[in-house]
Motif scaffolding. Sequence first.
Motif, mmCIF file in Angstrom:
data_model
loop_
_atom_site.group_PDB
_atom_site.id
_atom_site.type_symbol
_atom_site.label_atom_id
_atom_site.label_comp_id
_atom_site.label_asym_id
_atom_site.label_seq_id
_atom_site.Cartn_x
_atom_site.Cartn_y
_atom_site.Cartn_z
ATOM 1 N N LEU A 68 -38.793 12.685 26.065
ATOM 2 C CA LEU A 68 -39.362 13.656 25.134
ATOM 3 C C LEU A 68 -39.110 13.270 23.686
ATOM 4 C CD1 LEU A 68 -38.567 16.894 27.111
ATOM 5 C CD2 LEU A 68 -40.809 16.336 26.180
ATOM 6 N N ARG A 69 -37.948 12.726 23.419
ATOM 7 C CA ARG A 69 -37.655 12.322 22.042
ATOM 8 C C ARG A 69 -38.608 11.213 21.589
ATOM 9 N NH1 ARG A 69 -31.776 11.543 19.209
ATOM 10 N NH2 ARG A 69 -32.522 10.703 17.225
ATOM 11 N N GLU A 70 -38.824 10.227 22.447
ATOM 12 C CA GLU A 70 -39.746 9.140 22.095
ATOM 13 C C GLU A 70 -41.161 9.668 21.920
ATOM 14 O OE1 GLU A 70 -42.897 6.423 22.552
ATOM 15 O OE2 GLU A 70 -42.341 7.792 24.178
ATOM 16 N N LEU A 71 -41.556 10.590 22.810
ATOM 17 C CA LEU A 71 -42.899 11.156 22.736
ATOM 18 C C LEU A 71 -43.099 11.923 21.434
ATOM 19 C CD1 LEU A 71 -45.632 11.726 24.077
ATOM 20 C CD2 LEU A 71 -44.567 13.681 25.236
ATOM 21 N N MET A 72 -42.116 12.706 21.046
ATOM 22 C CA MET A 72 -42.252 13.492 19.823
ATOM 23 C C MET A 72 -42.228 12.609 18.582
ATOM 24 S SD MET A 72 -40.411 17.149 20.385
ATOM 25 C CE MET A 72 -40.961 17.576 18.740
ATOM 26 N N GLU A 73 -41.459 11.542 18.608
ATOM 27 C CA GLU A 73 -41.455 10.608 17.479
ATOM 28 C C GLU A 73 -42.831 9.966 17.315
ATOM 29 O OE1 GLU A 73 -38.345 7.908 18.435
ATOM 30 O OE2 GLU A 73 -36.733 9.227 17.725
ATOM 31 N N ARG A 74 -43.497 9.716 18.436
ATOM 32 C CA ARG A 74 -44.798 9.059 18.390
ATOM 33 C C ARG A 74 -45.913 10.034 18.019
ATOM 34 N NH1 ARG A 74 -48.130 8.355 22.772
ATOM 35 N NH2 ARG A 74 -46.402 8.678 24.234
ATOM 36 N N VAL A 75 -45.860 11.249 18.529
ATOM 37 C CA VAL A 75 -46.945 12.208 18.341
ATOM 38 C C VAL A 75 -46.775 13.036 17.076
ATOM 39 C CG1 VAL A 75 -48.079 14.228 19.366
ATOM 40 C CG2 VAL A 75 -47.393 12.310 20.822
ATOM 41 N N ALA A 76 -45.513 13.333 16.703
ATOM 42 C CA ALA A 76 -45.213 14.174 15.538
ATOM 43 C C ALA A 76 -45.966 15.505 15.587
ATOM 44 C CB ALA A 76 -45.527 13.436 14.241
ATOM 45 N N PRO A 77 -45.747 16.318 16.635
ATOM 46 C CA PRO A 77 -46.492 17.572 16.748
ATOM 47 C C PRO A 77 -46.078 18.594 15.700
ATOM 48 C CG PRO A 77 -44.785 17.480 18.412
ATOM 49 C CD PRO A 77 -44.792 16.137 17.746
ATOM 50 N N ASP A 78 -47.016 19.452 15.333
ATOM 51 C CA ASP A 78 -46.705 20.578 14.458
ATOM 52 C C ASP A 78 -46.053 21.705 15.248
ATOM 53 O OD1 ASP A 78 -48.100 19.562 12.026
ATOM 54 O OD2 ASP A 78 -49.843 19.698 13.342
ATOM 55 N N ILE A 79 -46.525 21.882 16.479
ATOM 56 C CA ILE A 79 -46.055 22.957 17.350
ATOM 57 C C ILE A 79 -45.785 22.394 18.739
ATOM 58 C CG2 ILE A 79 -46.795 25.070 18.565
ATOM 59 C CD1 ILE A 79 -48.205 25.936 16.048
ATOM 60 N N VAL A 80 -44.734 22.898 19.378
ATOM 61 C CA VAL A 80 -44.444 22.549 20.765
ATOM 62 C C VAL A 80 -44.469 23.836 21.585
ATOM 63 C CG1 VAL A 80 -42.722 21.691 22.393
ATOM 64 C CG2 VAL A 80 -43.047 20.532 20.198
ATOM 65 N N VAL A 81 -45.212 23.812 22.691
ATOM 66 C CA VAL A 81 -45.219 24.939 23.627
ATOM 67 C C VAL A 81 -44.647 24.419 24.951
ATOM 68 C CG1 VAL A 81 -46.540 26.777 24.702
ATOM 69 C CG2 VAL A 81 -47.298 25.826 22.508
ATOM 70 N N HIS A 82 -43.477 24.919 25.291
ATOM 71 C CA HIS A 82 -42.731 24.424 26.449
ATOM 72 C C HIS A 82 -42.996 25.328 27.656
ATOM 73 C CE1 HIS A 82 -39.699 22.670 28.904
ATOM 74 N NE2 HIS A 82 -38.757 23.571 28.686
ATOM 75 N N LEU A 83 -43.911 24.870 28.518
ATOM 76 C CA LEU A 83 -44.289 25.628 29.706
ATOM 77 C C LEU A 83 -43.812 24.965 30.989
ATOM 78 C CD1 LEU A 83 -47.978 26.393 28.627
ATOM 79 C CD2 LEU A 83 -46.056 27.995 28.587
ATOM 80 N N ALA A 84 -43.461 23.692 30.928
ATOM 81 C CA ALA A 84 -43.048 22.970 32.132
ATOM 82 C C ALA A 84 -41.738 23.543 32.657
ATOM 83 C CB ALA A 84 -42.885 21.490 31.824
ATOM 84 N N ALA A 85 -41.675 23.729 33.958
ATOM 85 C CA ALA A 85 -40.464 24.257 34.593
ATOM 86 C C ALA A 85 -40.625 24.157 36.099
ATOM 87 C CB ALA A 85 -40.238 25.724 34.195
ATOM 88 N N GLN A 86 -39.512 24.277 36.795
ATOM 89 C CA GLN A 86 -39.594 24.498 38.232
ATOM 90 C C GLN A 86 -39.769 25.992 38.427
ATOM 91 O OE1 GLN A 86 -39.733 22.487 41.162
ATOM 92 N NE2 GLN A 86 -40.381 24.538 41.752
ATOM 93 N N ALA A 87 -40.930 26.388 38.903
ATOM 94 C CA ALA A 87 -41.252 27.808 39.055
ATOM 95 C C ALA A 87 -40.941 28.271 40.475
ATOM 96 C CB ALA A 87 -42.732 28.035 38.731
ATOM 97 N N GLY A 88 -41.083 29.575 40.688
ATOM 98 C CA GLY A 88 -40.954 30.141 42.022
ATOM 99 C C GLY A 88 -39.625 30.822 42.249
ATOM 100 N N VAL A 89 -39.689 32.112 42.550
ATOM 101 C CA VAL A 89 -38.470 32.879 42.820
ATOM 102 C C VAL A 89 -37.866 32.485 44.159
ATOM 103 C CG1 VAL A 89 -37.600 35.202 43.303
ATOM 104 C CG2 VAL A 89 -39.141 34.840 41.379
ATOM 105 N N ARG A 90 -38.684 32.447 45.206
ATOM 106 C CA ARG A 90 -38.150 32.227 46.555
ATOM 107 C C ARG A 90 -37.772 30.771 46.793
ATOM 108 N NH1 ARG A 90 -43.224 35.697 48.289
ATOM 109 N NH2 ARG A 90 -42.546 37.603 47.235
ATOM 110 N N TYR A 91 -38.493 29.847 46.161
ATOM 111 C CA TYR A 91 -38.192 28.423 46.350
ATOM 112 C C TYR A 91 -36.804 28.073 45.824
ATOM 113 C CZ TYR A 91 -38.986 23.344 46.308
ATOM 114 O OH TYR A 91 -38.895 21.982 46.500
ATOM 115 N N SER A 92 -36.288 28.871 44.890
ATOM 116 C CA SER A 92 -34.961 28.577 44.348
ATOM 117 C C SER A 92 -33.868 28.772 45.398
ATOM 118 C CB SER A 92 -34.672 29.444 43.120
ATOM 119 O OG SER A 92 -34.607 30.819 43.452
ATOM 120 N N LEU A 93 -34.192 29.480 46.479
ATOM 121 C CA LEU A 93 -33.242 29.608 47.581
ATOM 122 C C LEU A 93 -33.209 28.347 48.426
ATOM 123 C CD1 LEU A 93 -34.173 33.223 48.765
ATOM 124 C CD2 LEU A 93 -32.279 32.561 47.283
#
Length: 336
Positions: A68-93
């Motif tokens: 991510l650090r390399e990507l941000m250095e290359r892209v230089a975004p104005d805004i970052v929206v962080h949506l990536a995650a491991q989702a799911g309530v039941r899968y966490s069990l």
Amino acid sequence: MRVLVTGSAGFIGFHLSRSLLAEGHAVTGLDGFSDYYDVALKRARHAELARHAAFAPVEGRLETPGLLRELMERVAPDIVVHLAAQAGVRYSLENPRAYADANLMGSFELFEAVRANPVRHLLLASTSSAYGGNTALPFREADRAVSPLTLYAASKIAMEAMAHSYSHLFAIPTTAFRFFTVYGPWGRPDMALFLFTRKILAGEPIEVFSGGSAERDFTYVSDLVDAIRRLAEVPPPLPGTAAPVGPFDTLSASAPYRLVNIGGGRPVRLDAMIDALEAALGRRAERIPKPLPPGDVARTHASTELLQALIGRVPETPIETGIPAFVAWYRAYYGA
């Protein structure tokens, strides 16, 4: 603007990226294409986004050191929206390590990348599951989130806490938002609406928890994207430079940080949702009652005062409109 969206092949990331591209922004989309659910669906979403010349896809895992650090250095975004995650309530069990890797270490890598490459606004996806065992309704952002019922919820609360510390230490304007049961076209196959649709069309029975009395604050995806876009234009100010927007504001006294619910504030019973789905499909479902699974709650209900004050509106699409839109997409995509 230049916008970095993590989880761009995910349900919400896809819709947000498509909206940003339609508005003329340049979007870099990072996704790890995990196999938690159908990877082909994720590839299809990215293929739709790739129709835009201003979309730059990047495949990689959040938790990969330095990515991510390399990507941000290359892209230089104005805004970052962080949506990536491991989702799911039941899968966490079943697979708790996936939540530690993606939601904790992945978020840490992002915060370090933003620390080294400052942005105008960092926006983070959390979850209504953070309210856990809270019984006071509606769920208000100022409520103490100290009783998570699953590791998924705990990992999101930990992400919020890490985000606040980075915001305080490095003056990063940060907004974390808690989603409430998002649904719509291109949705997630592990969600109830998707599962019910597939089973009803296949003539299979559906399992209905709590006899259909459980309630969810359903949020149509286009409403959610609209709220994110509007919140992106309202970065939290530095401490002492602006007054809270009201007594319900979560603006931190020690950081440019705010926590906001994104929901409509109108809970719907599960059996009413199934009624609307049956009407859209033109078929009746065989319903098998089941007890509420571990980690699930009986009701979610978002307080919307803060969202209303910040952007002037709240999600308003009713299930009578949103569910037929989902069904139309499902039939077209799967030829059902």
